[in-house]
Design a protein around this motif. Structure first.
Motif, PDB file in Angstrom:
ATOM      1  N   ALA A 172      -9.713  -3.322  -3.970  1.00 50.95           N
ATOM      2  CA  ALA A 172     -10.417  -3.229  -5.250  1.00 50.95           C
ATOM      3  C   ALA A 172      -9.906  -4.260  -6.266  1.00 50.95           C
ATOM      4  O   ALA A 172      -9.965  -4.016  -7.468  1.00 50.95           O
ATOM      5  CB  ALA A 172     -10.308  -1.821  -5.814  1.00 50.95           C
ATOM      6  N   ALA A 173      -9.387  -5.373  -5.806  1.00 57.78           N
ATOM      7  CA  ALA A 173      -8.880  -6.459  -6.654  1.00 57.78           C
ATOM      8  C   ALA A 173      -7.813  -5.998  -7.643  1.00 57.78           C
ATOM      9  O   ALA A 173      -7.492  -6.698  -8.583  1.00 57.78           O
ATOM     10  CB  ALA A 173     -10.034  -7.145  -7.386  1.00 57.78           C
ATOM     11  N   ILE A 174      -7.252  -4.809  -7.429  1.00 58.68           N
ATOM     12  CA  ILE A 174      -6.226  -4.281  -8.337  1.00 58.68           C
ATOM     13  C   ILE A 174      -4.886  -4.184  -7.623  1.00 58.68           C
ATOM     14  O   ILE A 174      -3.873  -4.637  -8.119  1.00 58.68           O
ATOM     15  CB  ILE A 174      -6.632  -2.892  -8.875  1.00 58.68           C
ATOM     16  CG1 ILE A 174      -7.916  -3.016  -9.688  1.00 58.68           C
ATOM     17  CG2 ILE A 174      -5.525  -2.295  -9.714  1.00 58.68           C
ATOM     18  CD1 ILE A 174      -8.512  -1.697 -10.107  1.00 58.68           C
ATOM     19  N   PHE A 175      -4.895  -3.572  -6.457  1.00 57.89           N
ATOM     20  CA  PHE A 175      -3.671  -3.373  -5.687  1.00 57.89           C
ATOM     21  C   PHE A 175      -3.572  -4.484  -4.648  1.00 57.89           C
ATOM     22  O   PHE A 175      -4.329  -4.493  -3.686  1.00 57.89           O
ATOM     23  CB  PHE A 175      -3.674  -1.997  -5.010  1.00 57.89           C
ATOM     24  CG  PHE A 175      -3.840  -0.867  -5.990  1.00 57.89           C
ATOM     25  CD1 PHE A 175      -2.779  -0.475  -6.793  1.00 57.89           C
ATOM     26  CD2 PHE A 175      -5.047  -0.218  -6.110  1.00 57.89           C
ATOM     27  CE1 PHE A 175      -2.924   0.550  -7.699  1.00 57.89           C
ATOM     28  CE2 PHE A 175      -5.207   0.821  -7.010  1.00 57.89           C
ATOM     29  CZ  PHE A 175      -4.144   1.207  -7.815  1.00 57.89           C
ATOM     30  N   CYS A 176      -2.654  -5.403  -4.887  1.00 63.10           N
ATOM     31  CA  CYS A 176      -2.533  -6.576  -4.022  1.00 63.10           C
ATOM     32  C   CYS A 176      -1.127  -6.702  -3.473  1.00 63.10           C
ATOM     33  O   CYS A 176      -0.158  -6.241  -4.085  1.00 63.10           O
ATOM     34  CB  CYS A 176      -2.872  -7.841  -4.790  1.00 63.10           C
ATOM     35  SG  CYS A 176      -4.553  -7.882  -5.457  1.00 63.10           S
ATOM     36  N   ARG A 177      -1.048  -7.338  -2.307  1.00 60.15           N
ATOM     37  CA  ARG A 177       0.238  -7.667  -1.687  1.00 60.15           C
ATOM     38  C   ARG A 177       0.170  -9.095  -1.190  1.00 60.15           C
ATOM     39  O   ARG A 177      -0.825  -9.505  -0.615  1.00 60.15           O
ATOM     40  CB  ARG A 177       0.525  -6.723  -0.524  1.00 60.15           C
ATOM     41  CG  ARG A 177       1.939  -6.880   0.020  1.00 60.15           C
ATOM     42  CD  ARG A 177       2.212  -5.919   1.134  1.00 60.15           C
ATOM     43  NE  ARG A 177       2.027  -6.700   2.360  1.00 60.15           N
ATOM     44  CZ  ARG A 177       1.853  -6.173   3.551  1.00 60.15           C
ATOM     45  NH1 ARG A 177       1.790  -4.880   3.690  1.00 60.15           N
ATOM     46  NH2 ARG A 177       1.722  -6.946   4.603  1.00 60.15           N
ATOM     47  N   SER A 178       1.227  -9.850  -1.424  1.00 59.14           N
ATOM     48  CA  SER A 178       1.286 -11.252  -1.011  1.00 59.14           C
ATOM     49  C   SER A 178       2.457 -11.467  -0.070  1.00 59.14           C
ATOM     50  O   SER A 178       3.456 -10.748  -0.142  1.00 59.14           O
ATOM     51  CB  SER A 178       1.467 -12.171  -2.219  1.00 59.14           C
ATOM     52  OG  SER A 178       0.358 -12.118  -3.058  1.00 59.14           O
ATOM     53  N   GLU A 179       2.302 -12.465   0.782  1.00 62.41           N
ATOM     54  CA  GLU A 179       3.415 -12.922   1.610  1.00 62.41           C
ATOM     55  C   GLU A 179       3.207 -14.395   1.895  1.00 62.41           C
ATOM     56  O   GLU A 179       2.082 -14.896   1.849  1.00 62.41           O
ATOM     57  CB  GLU A 179       3.573 -12.107   2.897  1.00 62.41           C
ATOM     58  CG  GLU A 179       2.383 -12.050   3.803  1.00 62.41           C
ATOM     59  CD  GLU A 179       2.622 -11.162   5.015  1.00 62.41           C
ATOM     60  OE1 GLU A 179       2.365 -11.671   6.123  1.00 62.41           O
ATOM     61  OE2 GLU A 179       3.029 -10.009   4.872  1.00 62.41           O
TER      62      GLU A 179
END
Length: 113
Positions: free
Chosen positions: A101-108
């Protein structure tokens, strides 16, 4: 002269393919240590794991979204959940981002092999 010219032309043709490759194409070391390959597929770029527990599984599909930027979907293979995703190549690093939902994001960040 022909002996020298033939191998030179062959080397030039073979190196030209690498020169025109998109920066996202190739083998990448994921944050968890597996190897993933990113290759063209149907006008986009497919991401497939080469090593690890989920080797052979396609985990993403991105299209070009600007200079060295990509957008599409990314799958967490351990949970088998697919998220909207994006990627940005900077040198030999690829920052992958998956969001709900473009709110909860995770990056690596992945490293080019």
């Amino acid at each position: 002269m022909k002996r020298i010219l033939g191998p030179c032309i062959a080397a030039l043709v073979l190196s030209a393919g690498a020169a025109f490759a998109d920066p996202i194409e190739g083998n990448w070391k994921t944050a968890s240590g597996e190897t993933a390959v990113i290759a063209p597929c149907g006008g986009d770029f497919c991401i497939k794991l080469k090593t690890g527990k989920h080797a052979g599984k396609q985990i993403g599909k991105f299209g070009v979204n600007g200079a060295n930027a990509y957008k599409g979907t990314i799958t967490d293979p351990s949970e088998d959940k697919t998220y909207s995703g994006s990627g940005k190549v900077a040198g030999r690093s690829l920052t992958m981002k998956g969001c709900v939902a473009a709110i909860f994001c995770r990056s690596e960040t992945w490293s080019k092999l």
